[in-house]
Design an enzyme around this catalytic site. Structure first.
Site: not given
Length: 855
Positions: A440, A638, A642
């Site tokens: 990410d 995080d 996600d």
């Protein structure tokens, strides 16, 4: 998962027996038993009473484990070493008695050592010598009665284990020797001295005693070594604070840690451990967090910062408010996670489990077959019995049972010491198989908060520009405004009061400062307010935008003061972390919902192999599933958005500072919020699995090699023959070797990757080969699409561009949308006709103004 302590297990066969028994209980979904920690994890709705009853019926004992630090009697910690001291006592008595036995049986007969004259009268009192050996060996067997109780109990339950092999080997030797002793009394009555002497040489009393003594030596070494494998978990438990100093009614009071409640105010002086997770409300300090993160460099903490239990306050006096206490603290959660991982079973252990279930019965059958084969071959009973006993005592199912869990426990311990937490044994095994790592962007590669990266002042100093800009932005709640204000705070700039503040969404701000009109916003907004914007400023802004930054223009009256560039910058170690992953032959992709231009700029800085931008949160999991078709995928994130992708990946890694949802969804938690730990976790996994392979190879190789030798398969060909006592010694050392090999993992430096050489992953090479064809196909496809340019007012930054892009691309027929907030235009590629009313509705719903087509 409910945890239990299971006692009475001695080898992998016991583990298989307990698991099989518990899995038969209605309501039990899964059961994993660890020989290493004598623990059992059970998932399902079955009651504890039924589970414990099933274990007891299988011939073992079980009790529910409670992790609470109270006076609970529900169980002891799985790491408590209660067996080593008992083994030491057994060994001391065994060695003392065995020394006397060996003195009489071998010392006198082979080396002619002196013994009391009563034993040597009239050419030797052989019956008395036999009786003495019988008594001494019986006492040694009594000292080691656990082997016989457990072994024959398991045999009665039709689930023989390692203790059964030892009990049969030693017991048969003893019974046969007693039979020889009675036969000797007959030869003495008949005064057949030759037969008496021959029978004297047929005693196996010393073998019966030596077998259990040597196995006890091995068990002691194994127990000591097993204790070392849980050192990491024990050291974490020792870190738990025992007391806290609370501030109540203005006075300090020392209380037990169990009495600390959420919301209590506690104080910590230099040199003291922080007793609970909390927030500093007064003071500042330097905290050593190595107990949790493995990082020895102290971290400075100030008012409003978080502190964690068991970390050490090195300097400064602080007052904190407790936010997490007891089992909710970060330390307790780490301990629980490592302990839970030990109670799970890695997939690689399935091979050993299958073999263990049939190993001991197979060995008993081989032993019987060996005895019968030699008897039918014409050998003496004593010779055939010797071979059969050797087969029993040389076989080692323990090595099979310990091959995987000891390595997993040590690997988990190393990870915990370095801030890498594997939730299960399967996660530790799976991480090293990753071929693709998907990252990410926001909060993972980048810091997750916009920061001022550049200041370009034109007609004023940088400080004056920042002063005017921060005063203007002080009344705005935009994330970009917060970045400017943070920079002003770092420079200790005092904000000035403004009046007539006006915010134009998506464009900019205006206010009056000291009687002069101030403006701040994007290029188009500033151009609408002042008469001239220099080409130099436009070039600087374009350069910043190409680097993934958002340029904010500031003007006073009719003059341009300067530009402040803001961006979500990448973390200092992100580039190095991605380089290390690529050095491991791993393909690295960045997955983000941000716009293409910003994403590609960040991706280029970080050095990823592929950038996938503009992905909605609910589509991230789909992208991960697409990657899984090409190899094992590790997803690192995080945020809440996600979580689906973390779950979809083969291995999900959550950055420790992320949301609880992401951490819950992940298989691995990286406490230190550093991408470097991704490569460290993968390297640790690879090293641990390699160690498991070594252990399994030794366990299988040992048994495959020595059982035929013990059976006498090579006596005729090579003259290879094994004594039962040597077989017992080999068996006792086999498990010790497995555990010792696992302990070598403690010397593995997971941070040292200097020996790694850069190499392309298979997916990288494949992508490079097909990149040109792919670009050609995309170019052809795009050339066939209709292109239109829309005028959209209100876009101010990259985030605005992203909102407009997402809104337009939801329209059927819009293949791509490329917004540019600097020109207030959006270029769209169409695969079919789309009406202006559809464009207007999508843009208006997104919060911006549609100004028509740019013809």
């Amino acid at each position: 998962m409910d945890k239990y302590i299971v006692t009475g297990m001695s080898c992998a066969a016991c583990v298989a027996r307990v698991e099989k028994a518990v899995l038969k209980v209605p309501g039990v979904n899964s059961c994993t038993v660890s020989l290493l920690t004598n623990s059992m994890g059970v998932e399902g709705e079955a009651s504890s009473e039924k589970i414990i009853n099933a274990v007891e019926k299988a011939g073992y004992k079980a009790q529910k484990f409670s992790s609470k630090k109270s006076n609970s009697t529900q169980g002891q910690a799985p790491t408590e070493d209660s067996e080593t001291q008992l083994l030491k006592k057994r060994l001391v008595w065994s060695v003392l008695l065995l020394s006397v036995l060996m003195y009489f049986s071998m010392g006198h007969m082979m080396l002619d050592w002196p013994i009391p004259a009563w034993f040597t009268k009239n050419g030797g009192n052989h019956v008395a010598m036999g009786i003495l050996q019988m008594i001494l060996s019986a006492l040694i067997m009594l000292v080691n009665k656990k082997f016989f109780v457990s072994g024959f109990k398991s045999l009665i339950h039709l689930a023989p284990n390692m203790d059964t092999l030892v009990a049969l080997g030693s017991g048969v030797s003893f019974v046969y020797s007693v039979f020889v002793l009675f036969e000797m009394t007959d030869s003495v009555l008949l005064t057949d001295s030759a037969r008496t002497l021959k029978l004297m040489n047929g005693f196996y009393f010393e073998s019966a005693a030596m077998i259990v003594t040597l196995i006890t030596v091995g068990k002691l070494l194994e127990s000591i070594s097993k204790g070392k494998t849980t050192d990491a978990l024990k050291s974490l438990m020792k870190l738990s604070p025992k007391t806290a100093v609370l501030l109540k009614n203005g006075a300090e009071k020392t209380v037990k840690i169990e009495e600390v409640q959420k919301g209590d105010i506690f104080v910590v002086r230099p040199g003291e451990n922080i007793p609970a997770d909390g927030i500093i409300i007064e003071g500042s300090c330097s905290v050593n967090e190595s107990a949790l993160t493995g990082e020895s460099i102290p971290v400075d903490k100030k008012n409003g910062d978080k502190v964690c239990a068991a970390t050490l306050n090195q300097t400064g006096f602080i007052k904190c408010r407790a936010v997490k206490v007891g089992e909710d603290t970060t330390l307790s959660q780490i301990i629980q996670m490592v302990s839970d991982a030990a109670a799970t079973k890695a997939p690689i252990a399935k091979i050993a489990d299958k073999v263990s279930g049939i190993f001991v019965p197979a060995v008993i059958l081989i032993s019987i077959f060996t005895f019968l084969a030699w008897v039918f071959a014409g050998e003496e009973i004593s010779f055939a019995l010797n071979r059969a006993i050797t087969v029993l005592v040389v076989s080692c199912p323990c090595a099979l049972g310990l091959a995987t869990p000891v390595a997993i426990m040590v690997g988990n311990g190393i990870g915990a010491k370095n801030g890498i937490l594997f939730k299960t044994s399967a996660a530790l095994e799976q991480a090293g198989k990753s071929k693709i790592v998907v990252l990410d962007k926001t909060g993972t590669i980048t810091k997750g908060e916009p920061l001022v990266t550049d200041i370009f002042a034109f007609e004023v100093s940088e400080r004056e520009l920042l002063e005017k800009a921060s005063s203007l932005e002080s009344k705005s709640g935009h994330p970009l405004a917060k970045a400017v204000l943070k920079k002003a705070g770092e420079e200790k700039i005092e904000l000035k009061q403004t009046s007539d503040f006006t915010a134009i969404p998506g464009n900019g701000l205006s206010a009056i400062l000291e009687g002069k009109k101030l403006y701040g916003g994007n290029l188009s907004f500033i151009q609408s307010k002042i008469s001239n914007v220099s080409e130099k400023s436009k070039i600087l802004a374009e350069k910043a935008a190409n680097q993934g930054k958002t340029p904010l223009f500031f003007a006073e009256e009719d003059r341009l003061l300067g530009i402040i560039a803001v961006a979500d910058v990448i973390k200092s170690d992100s580039s190095k972390a991605i380089e290390e992953l690529k050095n491991l032959g791993i393909f690295v992709a960045m997955l983000t919902g941000d716009n293409e231009k910003t994403a590609r700029a960040i991706g280029a800085q970080a050095g990823v192999d592929e950038v996938i931008a503009g992905v909605l949160p609910d589509k991230k999991a789909e992208k991960v599933l697409e990657f899984k078709k090409k190899g094992k995928v590790c997803m690192v994130g995080d945020g809440i958005n996600d979580a689906p992708a973390l779950t979809a990946a083969d291995t999900g890694m959550a950055i420790g500072s992320g949301t609880d949802v992401a951490i819950d969804a992940a298989n691995v938690v990286l406490i230190k919020n550093s991408l470097l730990d991704v490569s460290y976790a993968i390297r640790l996994s690879k090293k641990t699995v390699k160690n498991i392979h070594e252990n399994l190879f030794w366990a299988f190789f040992y048994n495959i090699l020595l059982i035929p030798i013990a059976a006498g398969a090579y006596i005729k060909l090579f003259g290879l023959e094994m004594n039962p006592m040597f077989g017992a010694a080999a068996m006792s050392l086999s498990s010790f070797c497995v555990v010792t090999n696992a302990l070598r993992l403690n010397f593995f430096n997971l941070r040292n990757s200097k020996h790694k050489k850069s190499k392309k992953s298979a997916l990288t090479a494949q992508n490079e080969v097909s990149a040109e064809n792919k670009n050609k196909q995309e170019a052809t496809k795009m050339a066939e699409l209709t292109e239109k340019t829309l005028k959209v007012e209100g876009m101010m930054c990259c985030n605005c561009e992203n909102h407009v892009k997402k809104a337009l691309e939801k329209i059927e027929g819009v293949e791509t949308a490329s917004p540019d907030h600097k020109t207030s235009q959006v270029t769209v590629k169409l695969s079919k006709d789309v009406s202006e009313s559809e464009f207007e509705k999508a843009i208006t719903d997104a919060g911006y103004t549609y100004a028509g087509l740019n013809l």
